[in-house]
Enzyme design. Structure first.
Site, PDB file in Angstrom:
ATOM      1  CG  ASN A  37      -8.847 -20.192 -30.534  1.00 42.68           C
ATOM      2  OD1 ASN A  37      -7.433 -19.850 -30.796  1.00 42.68           O
ATOM      3  ND2 ASN A  37      -9.089 -19.953 -29.333  1.00 42.68           N
ATOM      4  CG  HIS A 122     -17.001 -14.376 -20.780  1.00 44.72           C
ATOM      5  ND1 HIS A 122     -16.204 -15.074 -21.403  1.00 44.72           N
ATOM      6  CD2 HIS A 122     -18.270 -14.604 -21.508  1.00 44.72           C
ATOM      7  CE1 HIS A 122     -16.813 -15.871 -22.259  1.00 44.72           C
ATOM      8  NE2 HIS A 122     -18.006 -15.342 -22.535  1.00 44.72           N
ATOM      9  NE  ARG A 147     -18.287 -17.401 -19.299  1.00 41.14           N
ATOM     10  CZ  ARG A 147     -17.245 -18.032 -20.100  1.00 41.14           C
ATOM     11  NH1 ARG A 147     -17.557 -18.836 -20.955  1.00 41.14           N
ATOM     12  NH2 ARG A 147     -15.871 -17.702 -19.864  1.00 41.14           N
ATOM     13  CE1 TYR A 159     -14.948 -21.348 -19.779  1.00 40.00           C
ATOM     14  CE2 TYR A 159     -13.033 -21.066 -21.136  1.00 40.00           C
ATOM     15  CZ  TYR A 159     -14.408 -20.878 -20.873  1.00 40.00           C
ATOM     16  OH  TYR A 159     -15.052 -19.837 -21.726  1.00 40.00           O
ATOM     17  CG  ASP A 210     -18.578 -22.341 -20.578  1.00 42.59           C
ATOM     18  OD1 ASP A 210     -17.852 -22.101 -21.839  1.00 42.59           O
ATOM     19  OD2 ASP A 210     -18.827 -23.803 -20.628  1.00 42.59           O
ATOM     20  CG  HIS A 212     -14.775 -24.918 -21.474  1.00 43.98           C
ATOM     21  ND1 HIS A 212     -13.803 -25.540 -22.167  1.00 43.98           N
ATOM     22  CD2 HIS A 212     -14.965 -23.647 -21.989  1.00 43.98           C
ATOM     23  CE1 HIS A 212     -13.409 -24.817 -23.254  1.00 43.98           C
ATOM     24  NE2 HIS A 212     -14.148 -23.537 -23.138  1.00 43.98           N
ATOM     25  CD  GLU A 236     -21.292 -21.918 -22.899  1.00 44.53           C
ATOM     26  OE1 GLU A 236     -21.513 -20.980 -22.132  1.00 44.53           O
ATOM     27  OE2 GLU A 236     -20.375 -22.137 -23.722  1.00 44.53           O
ATOM     28  CD  GLU A 262     -17.964 -23.075 -26.721  1.00 42.84           C
ATOM     29  OE1 GLU A 262     -18.618 -22.112 -26.092  1.00 42.84           O
ATOM     30  OE2 GLU A 262     -16.729 -23.163 -26.593  1.00 42.84           O
ATOM     31  NE  ARG A 283     -22.487 -21.257 -25.764  1.00 39.28           N
ATOM     32  CZ  ARG A 283     -21.989 -20.037 -25.877  1.00 39.28           C
ATOM     33  NH1 ARG A 283     -22.815 -19.214 -26.350  1.00 39.28           N
ATOM     34  NH2 ARG A 283     -20.852 -19.988 -25.913  1.00 39.28           N
ATOM     35  CG  HIS A 312     -18.895 -19.756 -29.330  1.00 35.80           C
ATOM     36  ND1 HIS A 312     -17.854 -20.288 -30.178  1.00 35.80           N
ATOM     37  CD2 HIS A 312     -18.401 -19.536 -28.016  1.00 35.80           C
ATOM     38  CE1 HIS A 312     -16.872 -20.274 -29.305  1.00 35.80           C
ATOM     39  NE2 HIS A 312     -16.905 -19.746 -28.169  1.00 35.80           N
ATOM     40  CG  ASP A 316     -12.033 -18.248 -29.871  1.00 35.36           C
ATOM     41  OD1 ASP A 316     -12.067 -17.996 -28.900  1.00 35.36           O
ATOM     42  OD2 ASP A 316     -12.831 -19.151 -30.562  1.00 35.36           O
ATOM     43  CD  GLU A 339     -19.521 -16.378 -25.375  1.00 31.19           C
ATOM     44  OE1 GLU A 339     -19.855 -17.314 -26.112  1.00 31.19           O
ATOM     45  OE2 GLU A 339     -18.509 -16.671 -24.742  1.00 31.19           O
ATOM     46  CD1 TRP A 402      -8.324 -26.157 -21.280  1.00 26.80           C
ATOM     47  CD2 TRP A 402      -9.294 -25.372 -22.882  1.00 26.80           C
ATOM     48  NE1 TRP A 402      -8.187 -24.665 -21.052  1.00 26.80           N
ATOM     49  CE2 TRP A 402      -8.815 -24.141 -22.221  1.00 26.80           C
ATOM     50  CE3 TRP A 402     -10.174 -25.182 -24.021  1.00 26.80           C
ATOM     51  CZ2 TRP A 402      -9.224 -22.893 -22.403  1.00 26.80           C
ATOM     52  CZ3 TRP A 402     -10.501 -23.988 -24.439  1.00 26.80           C
ATOM     53  CH2 TRP A 402      -9.949 -22.700 -23.765  1.00 26.80           C
TER      54      TRP A 402
HETATM   55  C1  CS2 Z   1     -15.993 -20.413 -24.373  1.00 28.43           C
HETATM   56  C2  CS2 Z   1     -15.055 -20.052 -25.295  1.00 28.43           C
HETATM   57  O1  CS2 Z   1     -16.971 -18.492 -24.784  1.00 28.43           O
HETATM   58  C3  CS2 Z   1     -17.292 -19.626 -24.405  1.00 28.43           C
HETATM   59  O2  CS2 Z   1     -18.203 -20.093 -24.142  1.00 28.43           O
HETATM   60  O3  CS2 Z   1     -16.099 -21.876 -24.470  1.00 28.43           O
HETATM   61  O4  CS2 Z   1     -14.646 -19.006 -24.928  1.00 28.43           O
HETATM   62  C4  CS2 Z   1     -14.107 -21.171 -25.883  1.00 28.43           C
HETATM   63  O5  CS2 Z   1     -13.205 -21.548 -24.739  1.00 28.43           O
HETATM   64  C5  CS2 Z   1     -13.147 -20.596 -26.894  1.00 28.43           C
HETATM   65  O6  CS2 Z   1     -14.263 -20.282 -27.830  1.00 28.43           O
HETATM   66  C6  CS2 Z   1     -12.426 -21.775 -27.451  1.00 28.43           C
HETATM   67  O7  CS2 Z   1     -11.514 -21.053 -28.602  1.00 28.43           O
HETATM   68 MG    MG Z   2     -18.579 -22.227 -24.071  1.00 27.61          MG
END
Ligand code: CS2
Ligand code: MG
Length: 402
Positions: A37, A122, A147, A159, A210, A212, A236, A262, A283, A312, A316, A339, A402
């Site tokens: 991504n 999600h 989640r 996020y 998450d 993040h 996470e 991930e 992950r 993960h 994407d 996920e 991020w």
């Molecule tokens: C996130 C992802 O799904 C998750 O756990 O961390 O959506 C992540 O932000 C994206 O894969 C980034 O491209």
């Molecule tokens: Mg994640």
């Protein structure tokens, strides 16, 4: 059997995907997901310019030797671009192998260890009540694991909180958009969310969250501690995990289960985390961690230390990755959860697949191979559109994670 050709297909049905297709002299072909991504064309070029020329003439059934050739032969080992390219080749070769054997991929891995695999969706909202209502929707749909992410008052964006509830696509701009972040505000609001969710839904649903990559180890320790009464399935990416030993500090303070990985792309990224039992779920994915061949190695190491898989599965990662992951999930003895973020209708049209969802679980299907294909004609209708993930700054402007 010999590889006679391979091609890279870049398509953008609502978001960018990179797919590798490998052809053999016996008419069997295999496909692999090469999507990274925000850096899609880097992997496409790596495959086109540096990998495909080496594949022609090789025996596609020698997937291990080809994996070792591409990993050791690169000289410059590891990294998301290299390992996503190797993953795409590996996934396509496993697809060919399973098709040639006339079996669904999971049979070649050792057969099924369970009848289907639990997935998590999600739920997200701007505030606590909206998030709770979204959790209720996922429970309604039969999800047993959800989640939950909420907007943080005073922050323009957070996020995981999307405008379109069922779809979340963070790569939202031609150039990186800027988000703003405050760990202090975040730490105050997250425990309140899970207090409300447990109060409304009890302890039956598995709840995940998450972070993040946004906290420091001591902040993550504080968050983990403050969430213990709500019995999360996992917390996470509590901190960025380049410094694997940073998790020792978190582990000293909390029993909230931890999930990471991930963004990892080899076993070396998580060896210490696993061997020191600093995490509970790994992950890593088929598409970014070297394919089925390498993911199996990571899972087998994890199994020695009571660490389970939690691949993960964001939007994407293409349906090709999802399909291959579900075969892996059906087989892997130390499975935790998968996920599952829905793909758009357009994406589903480009990537017809045998996998299915039913009452919070998924099954890869029993067609030979990994059960996912690509409609090249349709794919050609959706040209690549550059799209970046956002960047994230602290309130004082400092660049952050991020
Ligand atoms: C996130 C992802 O799904 C998750 O756990 O961390 O959506 C992540 O932000 C994206 O894969 C980034 O491209
Ligand atoms: Mg994640």
């Amino acid at each position: 059997m010999k590889i006679v050709n391979a091609k890279v297909i870049v398509t953008s049905p609502d978001r960018n995907f990179v797919t590798l297709k490998i052809f053999t002299d016996e008419g069997v072909y295999g496909i692999g997901d090469a999507t990274l991504n925000g850096r899609e064309l880097a992997v496409a070029a790596y495959l086109q310019e540096h990998v495909i020329p080496c594949l022609t003439g090789k025996d596609p059934l020698q997937s291990e030797d080809i994996w070792q050739f591409l990993y050791r032969g690169a000289y410059w080992r590891r990294g998301p671009v290299t390992m996503s390219a190797i993953a795409a080749v590996d996934t396509a070769l496993w697809d060919i192998k399973a098709k040639a054997a006339g079996m669904p991929l999971y049979q070649l891995l050792g057969g099924k260890s369970r009848d289907s695999v639990m997935v998590y969706g999600h739920a997200n909202g701007r505030d606590i009540e909206e998030t709770a209502d979204e959790v209720a929707k996922y429970i309604e749909l039969g999800y047993r694991a959800i989640r939950a992410q909420r907007g943080i008052p005073g922050l323009g964006s957070t996020y995981g909180v999307s405008t379109d509830k069922m779809f979340y696509e963070p790569a939202d701009a031609e150039l990186p958009s800027e988000n703003s972040w405050s760990s202090e505000r975040y730490l105050d609001h997250v425990p309140v969310l899970f207090d409300r969710l447990r109060d409304r839904f009890g302890f039956e649903p598995h709840l995940l969250h998450d972070v993040h990559h946004r906290l420091t180890p001591i902040e993550a320790a504080r968050l983990g501690k403050s969430l213990e009464d709500y019995r999360l399935y996992w917390l996470e990416d509590a901190v960025t995990a380049e410094n694997q030993e940073g998790f020792r500090l978190i582990r000293q303070h909390t029993v909230t289960p931890l999930a990471v990985g991930e963004v990892f792309n080899t076993i070396w990224d998580c060896k210490q985390l696993i061997e020191e039992q600093l995490i509970d779920y790994i992950r890593t994915t088929v598409a970014h961690a070297g394919g089925i061949t390498h993911l199996r190695r990571i899972a087998d190491l994890a199994a020695l230390y009571h660490v389970r898989t939690g691949c993960h599965g964001a939007t994407d990662l293409s349906p090709v990755c999802m399909g291959a992951a579900l075969h892996f999930d059906l087989w892997v003895p130390n499975f935790g959860v998968q996920e599952y973020m829905l793909h758009s209708e357009k994406t589903e049209g480009v990537f017809p697949h045998a996998y299915s969802f039913d009452k919070g679980s998924m099954h890869p299907g029993d067609t030979p191979g990994h059960g996912v294909d690509i409609d090249e004609e349709l794919a050609a209708k959706y040209p690549y559109q550059r799209a970046y993930l956002p960047v994230n700054r602290l309130q004082d402007g400092t660049m952050w994670n991020w």
